[in-house]
Design a protein around this motif. Structure first.
Motif, PDB file in Angstrom:
ATOM      1  N   LYS A 137      52.696 -14.135   2.790  1.00 16.61           N
ATOM      2  CA  LYS A 137      52.142 -15.211   2.278  1.00 16.61           C
ATOM      3  C   LYS A 137      51.290 -15.919   3.359  1.00 16.61           C
ATOM      4  CE  LYS A 137      53.937 -19.307   0.274  1.00 16.61           C
ATOM      5  NZ  LYS A 137      54.885 -20.015  -0.111  1.00 16.61           N
ATOM      6  N   SER A 138      51.788 -16.083   4.544  1.00 13.71           N
ATOM      7  CA  SER A 138      50.770 -16.715   5.618  1.00 13.71           C
ATOM      8  C   SER A 138      49.727 -15.867   6.079  1.00 13.71           C
ATOM      9  CB  SER A 138      51.854 -16.933   7.013  1.00 13.71           C
ATOM     10  OG  SER A 138      52.085 -15.709   7.565  1.00 13.71           O
ATOM     11  N   TRP A 139      49.672 -14.672   5.924  1.00 12.84           N
ATOM     12  CA  TRP A 139      48.621 -13.906   6.406  1.00 12.84           C
ATOM     13  C   TRP A 139      47.415 -14.095   5.219  1.00 12.84           C
ATOM     14  CZ3 TRP A 139      46.978  -8.837   4.281  1.00 12.84           C
ATOM     15  CH2 TRP A 139      45.835  -7.962   4.913  1.00 12.84           C
ATOM     16  N   THR A 140      47.717 -14.354   4.081  1.00 15.65           N
ATOM     17  CA  THR A 140      46.720 -14.366   2.756  1.00 15.65           C
ATOM     18  C   THR A 140      46.633 -15.662   2.440  1.00 15.65           C
ATOM     19  OG1 THR A 140      48.617 -13.867   1.313  1.00 15.65           O
ATOM     20  CG2 THR A 140      47.493 -12.083   2.082  1.00 15.65           C
ATOM     21  N   ALA A 141      47.113 -16.811   3.146  1.00 14.91           N
ATOM     22  CA  ALA A 141      47.135 -18.311   2.823  1.00 14.91           C
ATOM     23  C   ALA A 141      45.655 -18.635   2.780  1.00 14.91           C
ATOM     24  CB  ALA A 141      47.558 -19.011   3.773  1.00 14.91           C
ATOM     25  N   SER A 142      44.619 -18.002   3.591  1.00 13.38           N
ATOM     26  CA  SER A 142      43.152 -18.732   3.505  1.00 13.38           C
ATOM     27  C   SER A 142      42.501 -17.699   2.785  1.00 13.38           C
ATOM     28  CB  SER A 142      42.758 -18.685   4.952  1.00 13.38           C
ATOM     29  OG  SER A 142      42.749 -17.235   5.739  1.00 13.38           O
ATOM     30  N   PRO A 164      32.599 -17.361  -8.969  1.00 13.91           N
ATOM     31  CA  PRO A 164      31.921 -18.594  -8.338  1.00 13.91           C
ATOM     32  C   PRO A 164      32.574 -19.797  -8.209  1.00 13.91           C
ATOM     33  CG  PRO A 164      30.188 -17.195  -9.640  1.00 13.91           C
ATOM     34  CD  PRO A 164      31.786 -16.575  -9.945  1.00 13.91           C
ATOM     35  N   ASP A 165      32.971 -20.546  -9.275  1.00 17.75           N
ATOM     36  CA  ASP A 165      33.615 -21.605  -9.291  1.00 17.75           C
ATOM     37  C   ASP A 165      34.855 -21.707  -8.580  1.00 17.75           C
ATOM     38  OD1 ASP A 165      31.524 -22.798 -10.860  1.00 17.75           O
ATOM     39  OD2 ASP A 165      32.706 -22.149 -12.769  1.00 17.75           O
ATOM     40  N   THR A 166      35.764 -20.686  -8.545  1.00 18.05           N
ATOM     41  CA  THR A 166      36.845 -20.439  -7.585  1.00 18.05           C
ATOM     42  C   THR A 166      36.552 -20.424  -6.271  1.00 18.05           C
ATOM     43  OG1 THR A 166      38.113 -19.418  -9.545  1.00 18.05           O
ATOM     44  CG2 THR A 166      38.998 -19.106  -7.379  1.00 18.05           C
ATOM     45  N   VAL A 167      35.668 -19.409  -5.977  1.00 16.03           N
ATOM     46  CA  VAL A 167      35.281 -19.491  -4.334  1.00 16.03           C
ATOM     47  C   VAL A 167      34.631 -20.960  -3.903  1.00 16.03           C
ATOM     48  CG1 VAL A 167      33.706 -18.434  -2.832  1.00 16.03           C
ATOM     49  CG2 VAL A 167      35.041 -17.003  -4.727  1.00 16.03           C
ATOM     50  N   ARG A 168      33.909 -21.364  -4.802  1.00 12.87           N
ATOM     51  CA  ARG A 168      33.004 -22.820  -4.371  1.00 12.87           C
ATOM     52  C   ARG A 168      34.181 -23.874  -4.039  1.00 12.87           C
ATOM     53  NH1 ARG A 168      30.436 -23.344  -8.835  1.00 12.87           N
ATOM     54  NH2 ARG A 168      28.774 -22.136  -7.875  1.00 12.87           N
ATOM     55  N   ARG A 169      35.182 -23.968  -5.074  1.00 10.20           N
ATOM     56  CA  ARG A 169      36.449 -24.889  -4.726  1.00 10.20           C
ATOM     57  C   ARG A 169      37.230 -24.469  -3.729  1.00 10.20           C
ATOM     58  NH1 ARG A 169      36.991 -24.778 -10.123  1.00 10.20           N
ATOM     59  NH2 ARG A 169      38.513 -23.065  -9.879  1.00 10.20           N
ATOM     60  N   GLY A 170      37.549 -23.137  -3.689  1.00  5.95           N
ATOM     61  CA  GLY A 170      38.388 -22.852  -2.265  1.00  5.95           C
ATOM     62  C   GLY A 170      37.723 -22.998  -1.054  1.00  5.95           C
ATOM     63  N   LEU A 171      36.528 -22.744  -1.038  1.00  6.17           N
ATOM     64  CA  LEU A 171      35.670 -23.058   0.579  1.00  6.17           C
ATOM     65  C   LEU A 171      35.873 -24.230   0.791  1.00  6.17           C
ATOM     66  CD1 LEU A 171      32.590 -20.711   0.110  1.00  6.17           C
ATOM     67  CD2 LEU A 171      34.855 -20.291   1.533  1.00  6.17           C
ATOM     68  N   ALA A 172      35.586 -25.305  -0.194  1.00 10.60           N
ATOM     69  CA  ALA A 172      35.482 -26.761  -0.090  1.00 10.60           C
ATOM     70  C   ALA A 172      36.996 -27.208   0.265  1.00 10.60           C
ATOM     71  CB  ALA A 172      35.171 -27.585  -1.356  1.00 10.60           C
ATOM     72  N   ARG A 181      40.747 -29.167   4.469  1.00  9.70           N
ATOM     73  CA  ARG A 181      42.398 -28.994   4.801  1.00  9.70           C
ATOM     74  C   ARG A 181      41.966 -28.512   6.579  1.00  9.70           C
ATOM     75  NH1 ARG A 181      43.659 -24.846   1.820  1.00  9.70           N
ATOM     76  NH2 ARG A 181      43.457 -23.378   3.137  1.00  9.70           N
ATOM     77  N   THR A 182      41.153 -28.067   7.010  1.00  5.00           N
ATOM     78  CA  THR A 182      41.077 -27.648   8.157  1.00  5.00           C
ATOM     79  C   THR A 182      39.993 -28.509   8.894  1.00  5.00           C
ATOM     80  OG1 THR A 182      39.311 -25.872   7.884  1.00  5.00           O
ATOM     81  CG2 THR A 182      41.572 -25.068   7.663  1.00  5.00           C
ATOM     82  N   GLY A 183      39.091 -29.104   8.301  1.00  2.00           N
ATOM     83  CA  GLY A 183      38.278 -29.873   9.206  1.00  2.00           C
ATOM     84  C   GLY A 183      37.244 -28.846   9.878  1.00  2.00           C
ATOM     85  N   ALA A 184      37.138 -27.903   9.459  1.00  4.26           N
ATOM     86  CA  ALA A 184      36.196 -26.773   9.922  1.00  4.26           C
ATOM     87  C   ALA A 184      34.871 -27.036   9.747  1.00  4.26           C
ATOM     88  CB  ALA A 184      36.475 -25.427   9.293  1.00  4.26           C
ATOM     89  N   ASP A 185      33.856 -26.838  10.807  1.00  2.00           N
ATOM     90  CA  ASP A 185      32.595 -27.092  10.458  1.00  2.00           C
ATOM     91  C   ASP A 185      31.717 -25.788  10.345  1.00  2.00           C
ATOM     92  OD1 ASP A 185      32.709 -26.135  13.193  1.00  2.00           O
ATOM     93  OD2 ASP A 185      31.461 -27.843  13.947  1.00  2.00           O
TER      94      ASP A 185
END
Length: 74
Positions: free
Chosen positions: A10-15, A21-29, A34-38
């Motif tokens: 679960k921890s390995w696949t959390a990200s 496309p909609d799921t990926v767009r939402r997941g990336l956002a 969540r992480t503040g990644a740039d």
């Protein structure tokens, strides 16, 4: 799997973001929020180079990077 192994998985696949496309767009956002990644590093788990490139193009399109997705890799 044991309960401990399930937690590791679960921890390995959390990200991982899997879907259309909609799921990926939402997941990336959500991941960026969540992480503040740039910047994000994307990997695709497929052996076939053409399928991998197609996957990257689809992710780029979902992320609004269509111009980048149409460029030939260096």
């Amino acid at each position: 799997f044991t309960p401990h192994e399930r937690e590791i998985l679960k921890s390995w696949t959390a990200s991982h973001i899997v879907g259309g496309p909609d799921t990926v767009r939402r997941g990336l956002a959500e991941l960026v929020e969540r992480t503040g990644a740039d910047e994000l590093m994307v990997t695709t788990l497929t052996h076939d180079p053409a399928a991998r490139l197609d996957s990257y193009r689809l992710v780029a399109q979902a992320a609004g990077l269509a111009r980048v997705a149409s460029q030939t890799p260096v």
